[in-house]
Scaffold this motif. Sequence first.
Motif, PDB file in Angstrom:
ATOM      1  N   ASN A   1     107.942  51.532  81.356  1.00 10.61           N
ATOM      2  CA  ASN A   1     106.662  51.035  80.855  1.00 10.61           C
ATOM      3  C   ASN A   1     105.486  51.334  81.773  1.00 10.61           C
ATOM      4  N   ASP A   2     105.554  50.839  83.005  1.00  9.94           N
ATOM      5  CA  ASP A   2     104.368  50.808  83.862  1.00  9.94           C
ATOM      6  C   ASP A   2     103.904  52.197  84.296  1.00  9.94           C
ATOM      7  N   VAL A   3     104.840  53.021  84.755  1.00 12.02           N
ATOM      8  CA  VAL A   3     104.451  54.370  85.162  1.00 12.02           C
ATOM      9  C   VAL A   3     104.016  55.213  83.962  1.00 12.02           C
ATOM     10  N   PRO A   4     104.751  55.215  82.833  1.00 17.96           N
ATOM     11  CA  PRO A   4     104.274  55.976  81.672  1.00 17.96           C
ATOM     12  C   PRO A   4     102.872  55.567  81.213  1.00 17.96           C
ATOM     13  N   LEU A   5     102.557  54.272  81.292  1.00 17.15           N
ATOM     14  CA  LEU A   5     101.218  53.826  80.912  1.00 17.15           C
ATOM     15  C   LEU A   5     100.172  54.437  81.847  1.00 17.15           C
ATOM     16  N   ALA A   6     100.423  54.379  83.156  1.00 20.07           N
ATOM     17  CA  ALA A   6      99.474  54.942  84.116  1.00 20.07           C
ATOM     18  C   ALA A   6      99.326  56.450  83.936  1.00 20.07           C
ATOM     19  N   ILE A   7     100.420  57.124  83.642  1.00 20.54           N
ATOM     20  CA  ILE A   7     100.366  58.573  83.425  1.00 20.54           C
ATOM     21  C   ILE A   7      99.570  58.888  82.167  1.00 20.54           C
ATOM     22  N   GLU A   8      99.786  58.132  81.101  1.00 21.94           N
ATOM     23  CA  GLU A   8      99.057  58.378  79.852  1.00 21.94           C
ATOM     24  C   GLU A   8      97.561  58.138  80.052  1.00 21.94           C
ATOM     25  N   GLN A   9      97.212  57.122  80.817  1.00 25.81           N
ATOM     26  CA  GLN A   9      95.799  56.882  81.108  1.00 25.81           C
ATOM     27  C   GLN A   9      95.212  58.029  81.921  1.00 25.81           C
ATOM     28  N   ALA A  10      95.994  58.567  82.859  1.00 23.98           N
ATOM     29  CA  ALA A  10      95.515  59.696  83.658  1.00 23.98           C
ATOM     30  C   ALA A  10      95.330  60.936  82.790  1.00 23.98           C
ATOM     31  N   ARG A  11      96.205  61.144  81.822  1.00 20.50           N
ATOM     32  CA  ARG A  11      96.044  62.286  80.916  1.00 20.50           C
ATOM     33  C   ARG A  11      94.721  62.218  80.170  1.00 20.50           C
ATOM     34  N   GLY A  12      94.280  61.002  79.865  1.00 14.45           N
ATOM     35  CA  GLY A  12      93.029  60.843  79.139  1.00 14.45           C
ATOM     36  C   GLY A  12      91.800  61.056  80.018  1.00 14.45           C
ATOM     37  N   ARG A  13      91.969  60.936  81.339  1.00 12.79           N
ATOM     38  CA  ARG A  13      90.823  61.033  82.247  1.00 12.79           C
ATOM     39  C   ARG A  13      90.645  62.432  82.831  1.00 12.79           C
ATOM     40  N   TYR A  14      91.746  63.167  82.951  1.00 11.87           N
ATOM     41  CA  TYR A  14      91.670  64.432  83.674  1.00 11.87           C
ATOM     42  C   TYR A  14      92.190  65.580  82.814  1.00 11.87           C
ATOM     43  N   ASP A  15      91.628  66.755  83.037  1.00 17.61           N
ATOM     44  CA  ASP A  15      92.012  67.944  82.290  1.00 17.61           C
ATOM     45  C   ASP A  15      93.243  68.557  82.942  1.00 17.61           C
ATOM     46  N   LEU A  16      94.375  67.888  82.735  1.00 16.58           N
ATOM     47  CA  LEU A  16      95.628  68.290  83.364  1.00 16.58           C
ATOM     48  C   LEU A  16      96.774  68.186  82.372  1.00 16.58           C
ATOM     49  N   GLU A  17      97.756  69.050  82.535  1.00 12.80           N
ATOM     50  CA  GLU A  17      99.032  68.853  81.852  1.00 12.80           C
ATOM     51  C   GLU A  17      99.933  68.088  82.805  1.00 12.80           C
ATOM     52  N   ILE A  18     100.384  66.916  82.386  1.00 15.09           N
ATOM     53  CA  ILE A  18     101.223  66.084  83.245  1.00 15.09           C
ATOM     54  C   ILE A  18     102.565  65.861  82.560  1.00 15.09           C
ATOM     55  N   ASP A  19     103.622  66.354  83.167  1.00 18.31           N
ATOM     56  CA  ASP A  19     104.982  66.120  82.685  1.00 18.31           C
ATOM     57  C   ASP A  19     105.621  65.029  83.532  1.00 18.31           C
ATOM     58  N   THR A  20     106.531  64.291  82.926  1.00 16.76           N
ATOM     59  CA  THR A  20     107.151  63.179  83.640  1.00 16.76           C
ATOM     60  C   THR A  20     108.657  63.373  83.710  1.00 16.76           C
ATOM     61  N   GLY A  21     109.192  63.303  84.914  1.00 20.03           N
ATOM     62  CA  GLY A  21     110.629  63.424  85.108  1.00 20.03           C
ATOM     63  C   GLY A  21     111.332  62.084  85.022  1.00 20.03           C
ATOM     64  N   ALA A  22     112.630  62.130  85.126  1.00 18.27           N
ATOM     65  CA  ALA A  22     113.444  60.919  85.042  1.00 18.27           C
ATOM     66  C   ALA A  22     113.586  60.273  86.425  1.00 18.27           C
ATOM     67  N   HIS A  23     114.126  59.079  86.435  1.00 19.89           N
ATOM     68  CA  HIS A  23     114.446  58.370  87.664  1.00 19.89           C
ATOM     69  C   HIS A  23     115.607  59.066  88.378  1.00 19.89           C
ATOM     70  N   LEU A  24     115.927  58.617  89.588  1.00 22.05           N
ATOM     71  CA  LEU A  24     117.029  59.228  90.330  1.00 22.05           C
ATOM     72  C   LEU A  24     118.343  59.119  89.570  1.00 22.05           C
ATOM     73  N   GLY A  25     118.649  57.916  89.097  1.00 23.14           N
ATOM     74  CA  GLY A  25     119.812  57.741  88.231  1.00 23.14           C
ATOM     75  C   GLY A  25     121.133  58.030  88.915  1.00 23.14           C
ATOM     76  N   ILE A  26     122.095  58.495  88.135  1.00 21.08           N
ATOM     77  CA  ILE A  26     123.452  58.779  88.621  1.00 21.08           C
ATOM     78  C   ILE A  26     123.590  60.283  88.797  1.00 21.08           C
ATOM     79  N   HIS A  27     123.915  60.701  90.001  1.00 16.44           N
ATOM     80  CA  HIS A  27     123.909  62.126  90.326  1.00 16.44           C
ATOM     81  C   HIS A  27     125.021  62.395  91.338  1.00 16.44           C
ATOM     82  N   PRO A  28     125.688  63.536  91.245  1.00 16.35           N
ATOM     83  CA  PRO A  28     126.773  63.838  92.201  1.00 16.35           C
ATOM     84  C   PRO A  28     126.331  63.775  93.658  1.00 16.35           C
TER      85      PRO A  28
END
Length: 401
Positions: A83-110
């Motif tokens: 919730n919180d980070v996606p909201l901040a990222i979406e607000q930033a997309r509206g303010r700046y002329d940037l393409e912003i992609d969002t990755g996943a959390h660390l999660g479970i990884h070998p």
Amino acid sequence: MSTAAFDDEAVLLIGHGSRREKSNDQVRELAAGLESRLGIPVDVAFLELAEPSIDEAVSGLAPVASQVTAVHCSLFAASHVKNDVPLAIEQARGRYDLEIDTGAHLGIHPAILDLLDDRAGAVEAELGVDRTEDDVAVVLCGRGSSDPDANGDVHKLARLLYEGREFDRVEASFIGVTEPTLEESLHGLSKHRPDAVVVLPYMLGDGVLTQRVRDWTGEFDDEYPYVDALAGDPLGTDSRLLDVFADRWQEARSDSVEMSCDTCKYKVDLEGYEEDVGGARAMLRALAHQDAHADRENVDDEPHTHDAPAKHVTVCTNRTCADMGSPAVLERLRQEARDSEHCDARITRSSCLGRCGDGPMVAVYPDGVWYGDVESEDAERIVGDHLDRDRIVSDLVDQTL
């Protein structure tokens, strides 16, 4: 994995943020390592309690990049990630002329499983036991969340750590919020009479929570002399975490991010969490968190409480005050507040306070005290006297409301 980068690409590594600069510096160290690994700029942002914020960091990248990949420095996907980070990222997309992609959390990884295995091995060596000859039990201790999906991943990680390794057993536990707690897990293990219990704090930084893990493990070791118990180190800044971040970066820029939506409490009905279903409700919660959150770690209570700060300090950074040095005042106030053991205040920028020419202006609420002509050297007195001890710095007062 290919790490070929676009010419004007950058990465934003987003940490939670802490009042302990040591924890924030760990995120910065990881960012520096990731920058060397990827060969492109990697900046840091924090959700709260530290600077720069996500918006400030994106603002700094906007002049030099056209594509930014945001990567979470979060272990699991709970409300901050969903919730919180996606909201901040979406607000930033509206303010700046940037393409912003969002990755996943660390999660479970070998790579994380290998890191945990090494952490366990270090504790075994210190205890003088060998899992191939002795009965060694492991407790993987997470922070604990109100999100069942995140808690479930702790259990999955514990099971994967057990598979293929010669531990007697591996169990998941939590510091708070949910069960089983570490204390419950340790006392339950005593009934099996293992030769040793290895406790692994599943956290990045070494702070209040990891110390609590060590304290509880030490108490258990004293109470049950027939079992040797010792807590290991958190994940820290181990270079294997860079492998995970690099994978999450690559997934984001190739549109292959996978989230566990089938067990997300915001999307599906889970027993006991029915009221959390619905994107609108999640968005409202994120907005409320963004506007009013003051995260205070209380070592005598829950480790992650959400009480409002005792005071709110605003520093005018409008043009006139800025020209008179208010940004330096703001930064010095924040630094003094971070260094104080007693300060419970949120310190933010404000627009014009209507006292142009009398600045830099600093307002303290709920006291309604406005300080004028403040210099950065005055920050120590404002924090030490007013914020810490409720003593107004009389020679700086411009007006009271």
